[in-house]
Design a protein around this motif. Structure first.
Motif, PDB file in Angstrom:
ATOM      1  N   UNK A  27       0.841  -1.193   0.000  1.00 46.31           N
ATOM      2  CA  UNK A  27       0.000   0.000   0.000  1.00 46.31           C
ATOM      3  C   UNK A  27       0.872   1.238   0.000  1.00 46.31           C
ATOM      4  N   UNK A  28       0.251   2.372  -0.389  1.00 47.39           N
ATOM      5  CA  UNK A  28       0.968   3.639  -0.381  1.00 47.39           C
ATOM      6  C   UNK A  28       1.090   4.170   1.044  1.00 47.39           C
ATOM      7  N   UNK A  29       2.185   4.882   1.294  1.00 48.28           N
ATOM      8  CA  UNK A  29       2.329   5.619   2.552  1.00 48.28           C
ATOM      9  C   UNK A  29       2.836   7.016   2.228  1.00 48.28           C
ATOM     10  N   UNK A  30       2.493   7.969   3.091  1.00 42.42           N
ATOM     11  CA  UNK A  30       2.872   9.359   2.855  1.00 42.42           C
ATOM     12  C   UNK A  30       4.112   9.763   3.650  1.00 42.42           C
ATOM     13  N   UNK A  31       4.286   9.188   4.823  1.00 43.88           N
ATOM     14  CA  UNK A  31       5.362   9.593   5.731  1.00 43.88           C
ATOM     15  C   UNK A  31       6.412   8.487   5.870  1.00 43.88           C
ATOM     16  N   UNK A  68      -5.179   4.525  -1.162  1.00 38.21           N
ATOM     17  CA  UNK A  68      -5.146   5.648  -2.100  1.00 38.21           C
ATOM     18  C   UNK A  68      -5.611   6.937  -1.446  1.00 38.21           C
ATOM     19  N   UNK A  69      -6.635   6.835  -0.610  1.00 38.76           N
ATOM     20  CA  UNK A  69      -7.126   8.040   0.074  1.00 38.76           C
ATOM     21  C   UNK A  69      -6.048   8.655   0.952  1.00 38.76           C
ATOM     22  N   UNK A  70      -5.195   7.802   1.526  1.00 39.81           N
ATOM     23  CA  UNK A  70      -4.152   8.285   2.424  1.00 39.81           C
ATOM     24  C   UNK A  70      -3.082   9.105   1.735  1.00 39.81           C
ATOM     25  N   UNK A  71      -2.979   8.981   0.392  1.00 34.90           N
ATOM     26  CA  UNK A  71      -1.978   9.767  -0.341  1.00 34.90           C
ATOM     27  C   UNK A  71      -2.653  10.750  -1.302  1.00 34.90           C
ATOM     28  N   UNK A  72      -3.915  11.049  -1.021  1.00 34.45           N
ATOM     29  CA  UNK A  72      -4.591  12.112  -1.767  1.00 34.45           C
ATOM     30  C   UNK A  72      -5.118  11.722  -3.121  1.00 34.45           C
ATOM     31  N   UNK A  73      -5.367  10.437  -3.347  1.00 39.20           N
ATOM     32  CA  UNK A  73      -5.908   9.990  -4.624  1.00 39.20           C
ATOM     33  C   UNK A  73      -7.415   9.818  -4.486  1.00 39.20           C
ATOM     34  N   UNK A 120      -5.281  12.591  -8.613  1.00 34.46           N
ATOM     35  CA  UNK A 120      -5.273  13.863  -7.882  1.00 34.46           C
ATOM     36  C   UNK A 120      -3.982  14.042  -7.080  1.00 34.46           C
ATOM     37  N   UNK A 121      -3.159  13.030  -7.011  1.00 36.01           N
ATOM     38  CA  UNK A 121      -1.770  13.159  -6.567  1.00 36.01           C
ATOM     39  C   UNK A 121      -0.923  13.107  -7.829  1.00 36.01           C
ATOM     40  N   UNK A 122      -0.337  14.210  -8.283  1.00 30.84           N
ATOM     41  CA  UNK A 122       0.301  14.272  -9.603  1.00 30.84           C
ATOM     42  C   UNK A 122       1.470  13.324  -9.791  1.00 30.84           C
ATOM     43  N   UNK A 123       1.994  12.738  -8.719  1.00 31.81           N
ATOM     44  CA  UNK A 123       3.096  11.777  -8.862  1.00 31.81           C
ATOM     45  C   UNK A 123       2.592  10.351  -9.072  1.00 31.81           C
ATOM     46  N   UNK A 124       1.291  10.170  -8.988  1.00 34.69           N
ATOM     47  CA  UNK A 124       0.703   8.836  -9.154  1.00 34.69           C
ATOM     48  C   UNK A 124      -0.186   8.846 -10.390  1.00 34.69           C
ATOM     49  N   UNK A 125       0.104   7.949 -11.325  1.00 38.00           N
ATOM     50  CA  UNK A 125      -0.633   7.836 -12.573  1.00 38.00           C
ATOM     51  C   UNK A 125      -1.490   6.571 -12.536  1.00 38.00           C
TER      52      UNK A 125
END
Length: 494
Positions: free
Chosen positions: A130-134, A290-295, A311-316
């Motif tokens: 999963x994605x993480x932000x920190x 995905x919600x946790x990283x702004x998608x 909506x997170x420009x680094x994620x396509x």
């Protein structure tokens, strides 16, 4: 701290694998996360919906051969030792057909093996993540933080399972489990639930393999997104081959009695051996945080812009749905656009104009661009409908494939708005029209292109040539001018 990869691709379908391979060949450092415990299990399970499409296409080929053998007498060939019109294929024949179809899938799987990807420089990471932000944006797999400049989500879709009372307890097939769960002996009676491409395709395959098939459709007709005449032609073909189609019918309840399944559909109680669900697909994106990283996510799945950024420009991201149908090639196209934006600069946009697709019924149905109803709704009386039938094509007559038509929608200035072909090799024939649309060529470019004769491709040229015929028939001034011109020339000659 520097990033480890230029791109991390999350997924395991052909779009994900192709994107990872393409990035590696561009000398980028790329990781492919397969979201399973091991690569082989992942290919067998997480990609089974996409691979099942290939498997079903192989079965379609088997069914077409069986159908042609049954109708060999139309060509003056009589095969007295073979007929399965009144019964399904024998156990040995069916077993051989299953094994051949599985062999096709295995051959394609080998092209994406772990060894092949590793040799190309792709770092394959197996496991759920999963994605993480920190402290930094990363994709975490088994406590390993995969840091990249950009990420590409290319996960599969999965079948939609509607709520029907008793469905889960009685069991059913979908495109995802058809290959793995189908017994060696084909069940004799089926109910197929759905109205789209998958439902029509599997209904025809099953009936051609000798099964009894009832297709249940909630709406007024099958293939509701197509022109009425096209969907009616497909429906007539299915019914002619023995498929019972119940329209405007809802499945209310399913129950098992002894070894049979009973389906309450509308006011009918139908006894069948098996049920096939084909009511659509949905994106498989749960558990990625995905919600946790702004998608943001909408009803179609991940929200994407024209550059395929979330909506997170680094994620396509990329998806595999067009016009309500699921096609793997669309995800491949989107992955190519997303890859260029992710590795270089985000300046490329997706262009869905002129993307063709096909439904593998027999006759095959292929379309590009607008339907007739859509074109008229937008352009009104400026729309011209060009139409030709396969029975006018010499090659189609030779092949005995005269069922079908080609319809091209154009504006009066020659701009191509869309086309639909239903007939033999429609998926191949539509490409010329799609290319013309993508290159913004007028219909005259197709009409003026000589085609080899006799070939099926002549139907495209013949249909395009109708543009000049219609323009002439609707232009009284030009008709009078031509008549006067030839009258004068004839008088000179005398």
């Amino acid at each position: 701290m520097a990033v480890e990869f230029d791109l991390v691709v999350i997924g395991n379908n052909t779009a994900a694998i192709s994107a990872a391979v393409a990035a590696a060949r561009l000398q980028a450092r790329v990781a492919l996360v397969t979201l399973q415990l091991d690569f082989k299990t992942n290919l067998e399970n997480a990609t089974k919906l996409e691979l099942s499409s290939i498997y079903n296409q192989a079965l379609t080929q088997v069914a077409q051969f069986a159908y042609k053998i049954d109708n060999a007498a139309n060509y003056g060939i009589y095969l007295e030792d073979y007929s399965h019109k009144s019964q399904s294929l024998s156990h040995n024949q069916l077993t051989a057909a299953w094994e051949w179809a599985k062999g096709v899938v295995s051959t394609i799987e080998e092209q994406h093996s772990l060894a092949v990807l590793a040799s190309l420089g792709v770092d394959v990471v197996a496991g759920n993540g999963e994605f993480c932000r920190q402290p930094h944006l990363a994709f975490v797999v088994r406590n390993r933080h995969l840091r990249a400049r950009n990420y590409l989500i290319a996960t599969n879709s999965r079948p939609v399972i509607p709520y029907i009372d008793g469905l889960e307890t009685t069991g059913y097939f979908t495109a995802a489990n058809f290959q793995q769960s189908l017994p060696q002996k084909l069940p004799q009676s089926w109910i197929v639930i759905g109205s789209g491409a998958a439902a029509t395709e599997i209904s025809q395959v099953l009936v051609r393999l000798g099964a009894s098939v009832t297709l249940i459709v909630r709406g007024a007709r099958i293939l509701p997104q197509e022109d009425v005449e096209v969907s009616q032609l497909v429906q007539a073909q299915l019914e002619a081959e023995g498929v019972c189609i119940l329209t405007e019918t809802k499945v209310e309840h399913i129950k098992r009695i002894d070894h049979k399944k009973w389906v309450l559909a509308g006011n009918k109680a139908i006894e069948v051996d098996e049920i096939f669900l084909a009511v659509g697909s949905q994106p498989n994106i749960e558990g990625l945080n995905l919600e946790g990283v702004g998608v943001k996510i909408n009803r179609r799945g991940i929200q994407l812009n024209e550059k395929l950024q979330t909506t997170n420009p680094r994620i396509y991201g990329c998806r595999d749905v067009i016009k309500g149908y699921q096609f793997a090639f669309l995800a491949d196209y989107e992955a190519k656009v997303a890859l260029k934006n992710a590795l270089f600069f985000p300046i490329y946009k997706v262009n869905y104009r002129g993307i063709p697709w096909a439904i593998s019924t027999d006759p095959q149905l292929a379309r590009v661009g607008m339907t007739e109803a859509q074109a008229i709704r937008r352009y009104g009386k400026d729309v011209m409908v060009l139409r030709q039938y396969f029975q006018s094509v010499s090659k189609a007559v030779i092949m005995g494939e005269t069922t079908g038509l080609c319809k091209i929608l154009v504006r009066r200035n020659g701009e191509i708005l869309g086309a639909v072909i239903i007939g033999a090799e429609a998926g191949e024939l539509i490409s010329a029209i799609a290319l013309a649309m993508r290159q913004k060529l007028k219909i005259s470019a197709i009409a003026d292109l000589p085609h080899i004769s006799p070939t099926l491709s002549e139907i495209v040229t013949q249909t395009a040539a109708e543009w000049n015929n219609l323009r002439l028939s609707n232009n009284t001034f030009l008709q009078n001018l031509l008549e006067n011109f030839f009258n004068v020339r004839r008088s000179w000659s005398s």
